[in-house]
Design a protein around this motif. Structure first.
Motif, PDB file in Angstrom:
ATOM      1  N   GLN A  22     -10.873  -4.265  11.578  1.00 50.60           N
ATOM      2  CA  GLN A  22     -10.876  -2.919  11.103  1.00 50.60           C
ATOM      3  C   GLN A  22     -10.390  -1.955  10.675  1.00 50.60           C
ATOM      4  OE1 GLN A  22     -13.040  -0.967  13.946  1.00 50.60           O
ATOM      5  NE2 GLN A  22     -14.721  -1.757  14.199  1.00 50.60           N
ATOM      6  N   ARG A  23      -8.915  -2.316  10.691  1.00 49.60           N
ATOM      7  CA  ARG A  23      -7.603  -1.313  10.573  1.00 49.60           C
ATOM      8  C   ARG A  23      -7.701  -2.238   8.925  1.00 49.60           C
ATOM      9  NH1 ARG A  23      -2.360  -2.926  13.646  1.00 49.60           N
ATOM     10  NH2 ARG A  23      -2.857  -4.730  12.754  1.00 49.60           N
ATOM     11  N   ASN A  24      -7.031  -3.730   9.644  1.00 53.24           N
ATOM     12  CA  ASN A  24      -7.254  -4.462   8.191  1.00 53.24           C
ATOM     13  C   ASN A  24      -7.655  -4.404   7.131  1.00 53.24           C
ATOM     14  OD1 ASN A  24      -4.841  -5.231   9.489  1.00 53.24           O
ATOM     15  ND2 ASN A  24      -5.623  -7.360  10.694  1.00 53.24           N
ATOM     16  N   VAL A  25      -9.365  -4.325   7.320  1.00 49.83           N
ATOM     17  CA  VAL A  25     -10.230  -4.313   6.503  1.00 49.83           C
ATOM     18  C   VAL A  25     -10.380  -3.157   5.137  1.00 49.83           C
ATOM     19  CG1 VAL A  25     -12.719  -3.389   5.452  1.00 49.83           C
ATOM     20  CG2 VAL A  25     -12.023  -5.541   7.103  1.00 49.83           C
ATOM     21  N   ILE A  26      -9.410  -1.964   6.242  1.00 53.13           N
ATOM     22  CA  ILE A  26      -9.118  -1.044   5.743  1.00 53.13           C
ATOM     23  C   ILE A  26      -8.017  -0.514   5.170  1.00 53.13           C
ATOM     24  CG2 ILE A  26      -8.600   1.786   6.261  1.00 53.13           C
ATOM     25  CD1 ILE A  26     -10.351   1.747   8.585  1.00 53.13           C
ATOM     26  N   LEU A  27      -7.366  -1.175   4.733  1.00 54.39           N
ATOM     27  CA  LEU A  27      -5.602  -2.120   4.569  1.00 54.39           C
ATOM     28  C   LEU A  27      -5.877  -2.769   3.460  1.00 54.39           C
ATOM     29  CD1 LEU A  27      -2.744  -1.172   4.698  1.00 54.39           C
ATOM     30  CD2 LEU A  27      -2.810  -3.873   6.163  1.00 54.39           C
ATOM     31  N   CYS A  28      -6.942  -3.754   2.997  1.00 57.63           N
ATOM     32  CA  CYS A  28      -7.533  -4.401   2.308  1.00 57.63           C
ATOM     33  C   CYS A  28      -8.063  -3.423   1.008  1.00 57.63           C
ATOM     34  CB  CYS A  28      -7.945  -5.889   2.697  1.00 57.63           C
ATOM     35  SG  CYS A  28      -6.976  -7.181   3.257  1.00 57.63           S
TER      36      CYS A  28
ATOM     37  N   GLN B  29      -7.507 -11.946   1.976  1.00 54.42           N
ATOM     38  CA  GLN B  29      -7.281 -11.397   3.493  1.00 54.42           C
ATOM     39  C   GLN B  29      -8.351 -11.198   3.675  1.00 54.42           C
ATOM     40  OE1 GLN B  29      -4.190 -11.794   5.081  1.00 54.42           O
ATOM     41  NE2 GLN B  29      -3.845 -12.796   3.593  1.00 54.42           N
ATOM     42  N   LEU B  30      -9.209 -10.261   2.817  1.00 57.61           N
ATOM     43  CA  LEU B  30     -10.995  -9.923   3.554  1.00 57.61           C
ATOM     44  C   LEU B  30     -11.693 -11.372   3.939  1.00 57.61           C
ATOM     45  CD1 LEU B  30     -11.117  -6.905   0.758  1.00 57.61           C
ATOM     46  CD2 LEU B  30     -11.284  -6.810   3.343  1.00 57.61           C
ATOM     47  N   LEU B  31     -11.665 -12.011   2.824  1.00 58.85           N
ATOM     48  CA  LEU B  31     -12.562 -13.921   2.882  1.00 58.85           C
ATOM     49  C   LEU B  31     -12.038 -13.873   4.483  1.00 58.85           C
ATOM     50  CD1 LEU B  31     -13.217 -14.702  -0.263  1.00 58.85           C
ATOM     51  CD2 LEU B  31     -14.238 -14.197   0.962  1.00 58.85           C
ATOM     52  N   ASP B  32     -10.637 -13.716   4.443  1.00 58.25           N
ATOM     53  CA  ASP B  32     -10.398 -14.120   6.561  1.00 58.25           C
ATOM     54  C   ASP B  32     -10.880 -13.346   7.506  1.00 58.25           C
ATOM     55  OD1 ASP B  32      -8.600 -16.431   7.617  1.00 58.25           O
ATOM     56  OD2 ASP B  32      -7.356 -14.775   8.069  1.00 58.25           O
ATOM     57  N   ILE B  33     -10.508 -11.973   7.234  1.00 54.41           N
ATOM     58  CA  ILE B  33     -10.939 -11.291   8.365  1.00 54.41           C
ATOM     59  C   ILE B  33     -12.723 -11.723   8.638  1.00 54.41           C
ATOM     60  CG2 ILE B  33     -11.711  -8.848   9.018  1.00 54.41           C
ATOM     61  CD1 ILE B  33      -8.870  -8.060   7.384  1.00 54.41           C
ATOM     62  N   TYR B  34     -13.732 -11.458   7.425  1.00 48.98           N
ATOM     63  CA  TYR B  34     -15.083 -12.171   7.319  1.00 48.98           C
ATOM     64  C   TYR B  34     -15.594 -13.038   8.552  1.00 48.98           C
ATOM     65  CZ  TYR B  34     -19.732 -12.768   6.559  1.00 48.98           C
ATOM     66  OH  TYR B  34     -20.733 -13.536   6.566  1.00 48.98           O
ATOM     67  N   TRP B  35     -14.864 -14.494   7.800  1.00 52.95           N
ATOM     68  CA  TRP B  35     -14.386 -15.706   8.328  1.00 52.95           C
ATOM     69  C   TRP B  35     -14.672 -15.697   9.739  1.00 52.95           C
ATOM     70  CZ3 TRP B  35     -12.043 -19.754  11.033  1.00 52.95           C
ATOM     71  CH2 TRP B  35     -12.476 -20.055  11.489  1.00 52.95           C
ATOM     72  N   LYS B  36     -13.076 -14.899  10.021  1.00 51.80           N
ATOM     73  CA  LYS B  36     -13.045 -14.798  11.813  1.00 51.80           C
ATOM     74  C   LYS B  36     -14.014 -14.159  12.542  1.00 51.80           C
ATOM     75  CE  LYS B  36      -7.828 -15.561  11.277  1.00 51.80           C
ATOM     76  NZ  LYS B  36      -6.519 -15.373  11.227  1.00 51.80           N
TER      77      LYS B  36
ATOM     78  N   VAL C  39       0.798  -1.124   0.178  1.00 47.27           N
ATOM     79  CA  VAL C  39       0.146  -0.244  -0.056  1.00 47.27           C
ATOM     80  C   VAL C  39       0.832   1.023  -0.157  1.00 47.27           C
ATOM     81  CG1 VAL C  39      -1.492   1.414   1.426  1.00 47.27           C
ATOM     82  CG2 VAL C  39      -2.059  -1.373   0.809  1.00 47.27           C
ATOM     83  N   ALA C  40       2.259   1.052   0.511  1.00 44.10           N
ATOM     84  CA  ALA C  40       2.754   2.394   1.205  1.00 44.10           C
ATOM     85  C   ALA C  40       3.564   2.285  -0.860  1.00 44.10           C
ATOM     86  CB  ALA C  40       3.882   2.588   1.482  1.00 44.10           C
TER      87      ALA C  40
ATOM     88  N   LEU D  52      -5.698   1.855  -4.574  1.00 45.25           N
ATOM     89  CA  LEU D  52      -4.622   2.655  -4.785  1.00 45.25           C
ATOM     90  C   LEU D  52      -4.248   1.752  -7.021  1.00 45.25           C
ATOM     91  CD1 LEU D  52      -2.657   3.305  -2.301  1.00 45.25           C
ATOM     92  CD2 LEU D  52      -3.822   4.482  -3.980  1.00 45.25           C
ATOM     93  N   TYR D  53      -4.552   0.107  -6.665  1.00 42.63           N
ATOM     94  CA  TYR D  53      -3.945  -0.456  -7.568  1.00 42.63           C
ATOM     95  C   TYR D  53      -5.112   0.085  -8.933  1.00 42.63           C
ATOM     96  CZ  TYR D  53      -2.955  -3.614 -10.980  1.00 42.63           C
ATOM     97  OH  TYR D  53      -2.812  -5.285 -12.229  1.00 42.63           O
ATOM     98  N   TRP D  54      -6.612  -0.061  -8.222  1.00 40.78           N
ATOM     99  CA  TRP D  54      -7.531   1.050  -9.499  1.00 40.78           C
ATOM    100  C   TRP D  54      -7.019   1.621 -10.397  1.00 40.78           C
ATOM    101  CZ3 TRP D  54     -11.605   4.711  -9.573  1.00 40.78           C
ATOM    102  CH2 TRP D  54     -12.024   4.085 -10.926  1.00 40.78           C
ATOM    103  N   CYS D  55      -6.517   2.741  -8.836  1.00 43.44           N
ATOM    104  CA  CYS D  55      -6.216   4.205  -9.208  1.00 43.44           C
ATOM    105  C   CYS D  55      -5.178   4.271 -10.450  1.00 43.44           C
ATOM    106  CB  CYS D  55      -5.911   5.025  -8.051  1.00 43.44           C
ATOM    107  SG  CYS D  55      -7.725   5.496  -7.051  1.00 43.44           S
ATOM    108  N   ILE D  56      -4.088   3.801  -9.608  1.00 43.66           N
ATOM    109  CA  ILE D  56      -2.803   3.755 -10.665  1.00 43.66           C
ATOM    110  C   ILE D  56      -3.331   3.435 -12.276  1.00 43.66           C
ATOM    111  CG2 ILE D  56      -0.905   2.338 -11.225  1.00 43.66           C
ATOM    112  CD1 ILE D  56      -0.266   3.013  -7.453  1.00 43.66           C
ATOM    113  N   TYR D  57      -4.004   2.105 -12.047  1.00 43.75           N
ATOM    114  CA  TYR D  57      -4.076   1.536 -13.966  1.00 43.75           C
ATOM    115  C   TYR D  57      -5.492   2.494 -14.234  1.00 43.75           C
ATOM    116  CZ  TYR D  57      -6.911  -0.741 -17.080  1.00 43.75           C
ATOM    117  OH  TYR D  57      -6.945  -1.446 -18.612  1.00 43.75           O
TER     118      TYR D  57
END
Length: 129
Positions: A90-96, A55-62, A12-13, A102-107
């Motif tokens: 919540q922090r990790n969801v924001i990170l994902c 990672q989002l699916l993992d967070i949701y499952w947990k 992300v950075a 950001l990838y979409w914006c760069i593309y």
């Protein structure tokens, strides 16, 4: 698990730095070369989308299978640990989501730049005719 989040935060950075580089004004030649270089990097960097999605699916499952601490049987330490895990999730969801956005914006910026370049070439051909 901490290694995955560290890798994602570094990605992300790096994406934020690339997005900043793309949006700064440069001379035309430098801008064209920068966009072409970043366009070459975009395809291998596509791995971030399925990685962040997993990672989002993992967070949701947990989240769905997390033991809640709502009763009066829980101690203060257990409640603190539960709240800390919720904040971390919540922090990790924001990170994902930030990684994907950001990838979409760069593309899109690279794609728009290439479209503008091709339109300028078409305009130059029409002026020459």
């Amino acid at each position: 698990m901490a290694l995955q989040w560290m890798i994602l935060s570094y990605v992300v950075a790096a994406e934020a730095a690339l997005a900043l580089l793309l949006t700064l004004p440069y001379p035309k030649l430098l801008k064209n070369r920068l966009v072409s270089l970043i366009s070459l990097i975009l395809q291998p960097a596509l791995f971030i989308l399925p990685f962040a999605g997993f990672q989002l699916l993992d967070i949701y499952w947990k989240y769905e299978h997390r033991l809640s601490c709502n009763s009066e049987i829980c101690t203060a330490a257990e409640r603190d640990r539960y709240e800390k895990s919720v904040y971390k999730a919540q922090r990790n969801v924001i990170l994902c989501t930030t990684a994907c956005l950001l990838y979409w914006c760069i593309y899109r910026v690279c794609k728009y730049h290439k479209e503008v370049e091709s339109l300028e070439e078409v305009e130059k051909r029409y002026k020459n005719e």
